[in-house]
Design a protein around this motif. Structure first.
Motif, mmCIF file in Angstrom:
data_model
loop_
_atom_site.group_PDB
_atom_site.id
_atom_site.type_symbol
_atom_site.label_atom_id
_atom_site.label_comp_id
_atom_site.label_asym_id
_atom_site.label_seq_id
_atom_site.Cartn_x
_atom_site.Cartn_y
_atom_site.Cartn_z
ATOM 1 N N ILE A 188 67.387 57.289 37.520
ATOM 2 C CA ILE A 188 65.984 56.908 37.427
ATOM 3 C C ILE A 188 65.864 55.406 37.643
ATOM 4 C CG2 ILE A 188 63.983 56.728 35.885
ATOM 5 C CD1 ILE A 188 64.918 59.205 34.455
ATOM 6 N N ALA A 189 65.016 55.002 38.580
ATOM 7 C CA ALA A 189 64.727 53.576 38.762
ATOM 8 C C ALA A 189 63.272 53.329 38.400
ATOM 9 C CB ALA A 189 65.003 53.153 40.203
ATOM 10 N N LEU A 190 63.060 52.316 37.570
ATOM 11 C CA LEU A 190 61.718 51.998 37.065
ATOM 12 C C LEU A 190 61.418 50.534 37.346
ATOM 13 C CD1 LEU A 190 62.625 53.209 33.514
ATOM 14 C CD2 LEU A 190 61.028 54.436 34.982
ATOM 15 N N PRO A 191 60.189 50.213 37.711
ATOM 16 C CA PRO A 191 59.857 48.785 37.822
ATOM 17 C C PRO A 191 60.109 48.109 36.471
ATOM 18 C CG PRO A 191 58.081 50.163 38.679
ATOM 19 C CD PRO A 191 59.042 51.077 37.981
ATOM 20 N N ALA A 192 60.860 47.006 36.466
ATOM 21 C CA ALA A 192 61.195 46.319 35.212
ATOM 22 C C ALA A 192 60.045 45.407 34.782
ATOM 23 C CB ALA A 192 62.475 45.510 35.399
ATOM 24 N N ALA A 193 60.176 44.851 33.598
ATOM 25 C CA ALA A 193 59.094 44.042 33.017
ATOM 26 C C ALA A 193 58.720 42.855 33.914
ATOM 27 C CB ALA A 193 59.506 43.558 31.632
ATOM 28 N N ASP A 194 59.706 42.316 34.645
ATOM 29 C CA ASP A 194 59.413 41.135 35.470
ATOM 30 C C ASP A 194 59.212 41.484 36.948
ATOM 31 O OD1 ASP A 194 62.014 41.884 35.859
ATOM 32 O OD2 ASP A 194 62.824 39.838 35.856
ATOM 33 N N ASP A 195 59.041 42.766 37.262
ATOM 34 C CA ASP A 195 58.811 43.137 38.665
ATOM 35 C C ASP A 195 57.487 42.537 39.153
ATOM 36 O OD1 ASP A 195 59.498 44.597 41.060
ATOM 37 O OD2 ASP A 195 57.902 46.014 40.568
ATOM 38 N N LEU A 196 57.543 41.835 40.273
ATOM 39 C CA LEU A 196 56.346 41.219 40.893
ATOM 40 C C LEU A 196 55.608 40.288 39.929
ATOM 41 C CD1 LEU A 196 54.872 44.377 42.713
ATOM 42 C CD2 LEU A 196 56.660 42.832 43.513
ATOM 43 N N ILE A 197 56.359 39.668 39.016
ATOM 44 C CA ILE A 197 55.710 38.899 37.949
ATOM 45 C C ILE A 197 54.875 37.738 38.505
ATOM 46 C CG2 ILE A 197 57.781 37.476 37.515
ATOM 47 C CD1 ILE A 197 55.314 38.749 34.855
ATOM 48 N N GLU A 198 55.359 37.112 39.585
ATOM 49 C CA GLU A 198 54.618 35.965 40.153
ATOM 50 C C GLU A 198 53.237 36.416 40.627
ATOM 51 O OE1 GLU A 198 57.524 37.098 41.166
ATOM 52 O OE2 GLU A 198 59.003 35.582 40.636
ATOM 53 N N LEU A 199 53.193 37.600 41.232
ATOM 54 C CA LEU A 199 51.913 38.095 41.736
ATOM 55 C C LEU A 199 51.017 38.553 40.594
ATOM 56 C CD1 LEU A 199 53.194 40.019 44.838
ATOM 57 C CD2 LEU A 199 51.651 38.070 44.826
ATOM 58 N N ARG A 200 51.605 39.205 39.610
ATOM 59 C CA ARG A 200 50.773 39.669 38.494
ATOM 60 C C ARG A 200 50.212 38.476 37.731
ATOM 61 N NH1 ARG A 200 53.771 42.636 34.919
ATOM 62 N NH2 ARG A 200 55.733 42.623 36.044
ATOM 63 N N THR A 201 50.992 37.395 37.649
ATOM 64 C CA THR A 201 50.514 36.194 36.968
ATOM 65 C C THR A 201 49.361 35.557 37.738
ATOM 66 O OG1 THR A 201 52.726 35.803 36.133
ATOM 67 C CG2 THR A 201 51.215 33.950 36.055
ATOM 68 N N SER A 202 49.549 35.365 39.053
ATOM 69 C CA SER A 202 48.534 34.617 39.785
ATOM 70 C C SER A 202 47.318 35.466 40.150
ATOM 71 C CB SER A 202 49.133 33.960 41.034
ATOM 72 O OG SER A 202 49.837 34.911 41.769
ATOM 73 N N VAL A 203 47.490 36.764 40.292
ATOM 74 C CA VAL A 203 46.340 37.583 40.706
ATOM 75 C C VAL A 203 45.638 38.227 39.502
ATOM 76 C CG1 VAL A 203 45.598 39.545 42.110
ATOM 77 C CG2 VAL A 203 47.391 38.035 42.945
ATOM 78 N N GLN A 204 46.431 38.698 38.525
ATOM 79 C CA GLN A 204 45.825 39.400 37.400
ATOM 80 C C GLN A 204 45.786 38.568 36.124
ATOM 81 O OE1 GLN A 204 48.495 42.800 38.687
ATOM 82 N NE2 GLN A 204 47.326 43.790 37.073
ATOM 83 N N GLY A 205 46.457 37.404 36.144
ATOM 84 C CA GLY A 205 46.471 36.563 34.958
ATOM 85 C C GLY A 205 47.334 37.115 33.830
ATOM 86 N N GLU A 206 48.244 38.033 34.157
ATOM 87 C CA GLU A 206 49.177 38.545 33.138
ATOM 88 C C GLU A 206 50.277 37.527 32.925
ATOM 89 O OE1 GLU A 206 51.165 42.203 33.984
ATOM 90 O OE2 GLU A 206 49.287 43.242 34.400
ATOM 91 N N ASP A 207 50.828 37.464 31.720
ATOM 92 C CA ASP A 207 51.970 36.566 31.553
ATOM 93 C C ASP A 207 53.286 37.319 31.416
ATOM 94 O OD1 ASP A 207 51.323 37.562 29.126
ATOM 95 O OD2 ASP A 207 51.402 35.667 28.036
ATOM 96 N N ARG A 208 53.240 38.566 31.079
ATOM 97 C CA ARG A 208 54.505 39.293 31.012
ATOM 98 C C ARG A 208 54.243 40.782 31.186
ATOM 99 N NH1 ARG A 208 54.895 41.523 25.837
ATOM 100 N NH2 ARG A 208 53.238 40.767 24.498
ATOM 101 N N GLY A 209 55.266 41.487 31.607
ATOM 102 C CA GLY A 209 55.141 42.931 31.745
ATOM 103 C C GLY A 209 55.823 43.622 30.585
ATOM 104 N N VAL A 210 55.848 44.928 30.632
ATOM 105 C CA VAL A 210 56.432 45.726 29.553
ATOM 106 C C VAL A 210 57.534 46.596 30.144
ATOM 107 C CG1 VAL A 210 55.949 47.526 27.860
ATOM 108 C CG2 VAL A 210 54.234 45.754 28.319
ATOM 109 N N SER A 211 58.649 46.683 29.456
ATOM 110 C CA SER A 211 59.731 47.565 29.905
ATOM 111 C C SER A 211 59.352 49.020 29.645
ATOM 112 C CB SER A 211 61.029 47.232 29.161
ATOM 113 O OG SER A 211 61.991 48.235 29.460
ATOM 114 N N ARG A 212 59.585 49.859 30.649
ATOM 115 C CA ARG A 212 59.308 51.287 30.497
ATOM 116 C C ARG A 212 60.531 52.041 29.972
ATOM 117 N NH1 ARG A 212 56.658 49.163 34.823
ATOM 118 N NH2 ARG A 212 54.665 50.039 35.509
#
Ligand SMILES: [Zn+2]
Length: 279
Positions: A183-207
């Motif tokens: 099983i491969a899952l997007p990790a907490a920091d996947d695409l973090i630069e884009l999520r930060t600049s486009v969505q204003g998120e600062d961190r993701g969550v591990s699945r």
């Protein structure tokens, strides 16, 4: 349609009889029959799946994903998946199945490296058509993996879900005893630069913890790896990424997204190896 006959099951509701290959089609003992498409894939989609088809990948999404992988966005994940598959030390001709195979990139890489047989399943006929044209030695099936998997009991050596569906009970049914699940899952920091600049998120969550809980009854976790890289994406690649992942489609996000300059983007996956528990 492929170099081997995959262990398929009839997808007509409540049938589930074994499918046998005939010239140009596959059919079951009850007379249900499925034509092999000219490009070589087999569609097991049923009328009730048509509703879900809108949720399957559109032709342009598949093409966008393909273009990203051609840029080697998926190289680090591919390397890790092949390495993990190799560690299983299965013989030539072992059968791997991928659910939600998309354009078949990862399954084809694993099977080419290890001389395994491969069967890719996806809801999108466009996706499996592309697969069948690019990788005619493997088997490609359009089917709805949200319902019963069109596979015989205990017929599969390795199942893979890469950013895809994970029907626990069905995976346990079709895998051989002690069969492997990757099983491969997007990790907490996947695409973090884009999520930060486009969505204003600062961190993701591990699945990972949720998936571990989901699978704990039927599977044991053997290994966990990280597949992470930073890749420079230009404007065209950023656009492809947005299309390939269905992200940043809302107006405000869209506006921010369009101001982005080329940037380094983290691609990051948690990769889990599980084994079906003996019963
Ligand atoms: Zn049937």
């Amino acid at each position: 349609m492929s170099d081997f006959d995959p262990p398929l099951e009839c997808s007509v509701r409540d049938c589930a009889a074994a499918l046998r290959p005939q010239p140009k089609r596959w059919s079951c003992e009850r007379g249900h029959s499925f034509d092999i498409a000219r490009s070589g894939y087999l569609s097991l989609l049923q009328p009730q799946d048509r509703r879900s088809l809108a949720a399957g990948d559109a032709r342009e999404t598949v093409a966008a994903r393909r273009a990203l992988l051609d840029l080697d966005f998926g190289a680090v994940l591919r390397t890790e998946l092949v390495s993990l598959a190799r560690s299983l030390a299965l013989p030539t001709g072992a059968l791997a199945v991928e659910l939600g195979c998309g354009d078949g990139h990862f399954l084809a890489a694993i099977c080419a490296a290890l001389a395994w047989n491969g069967l890719g399943i996806d809801l999108s006929p466009h996706a499996v058509e592309l697969c069948a044209r690019r990788h005619p030695r493997l088997a490609w099936v359009a089917a709805n993996a949200d319902r019963r998997l069109p596979l015989r009991d205990e017929s599969i050596d390795v199942a893979c879900s890469i950013d895809g569906r994970r029907p626990v009970a069905e995976l346990a049914r079709v895998l051989r005893p002690r069969g492997a699940l990757v099983i491969a899952l997007p990790a907490a920091d996947d695409l973090i630069e884009l999520r930060t600049s486009v969505q204003g998120e600062d961190r993701g969550v591990s699945r990972v913890p949720a998936v571990e809980r989901e699978f704990a009854g039927e599977f044991e976790l053997l290994e966990r790896r990280a597949a992470r890289a930073r890749v420079r994406l230009d404007r065209a690649s950023l656009e492809r990424l947005a299309r390939a992942t269905y992200r940043w489609q809302r107006n405000r996000e869209r506006a921010r997204f369009e101001t982005l300059e080329p940037l380094d983007v983290t691609t990051s996956h948690d990769v889990l190896l599980l084994r079906r528990r003996a019963r």
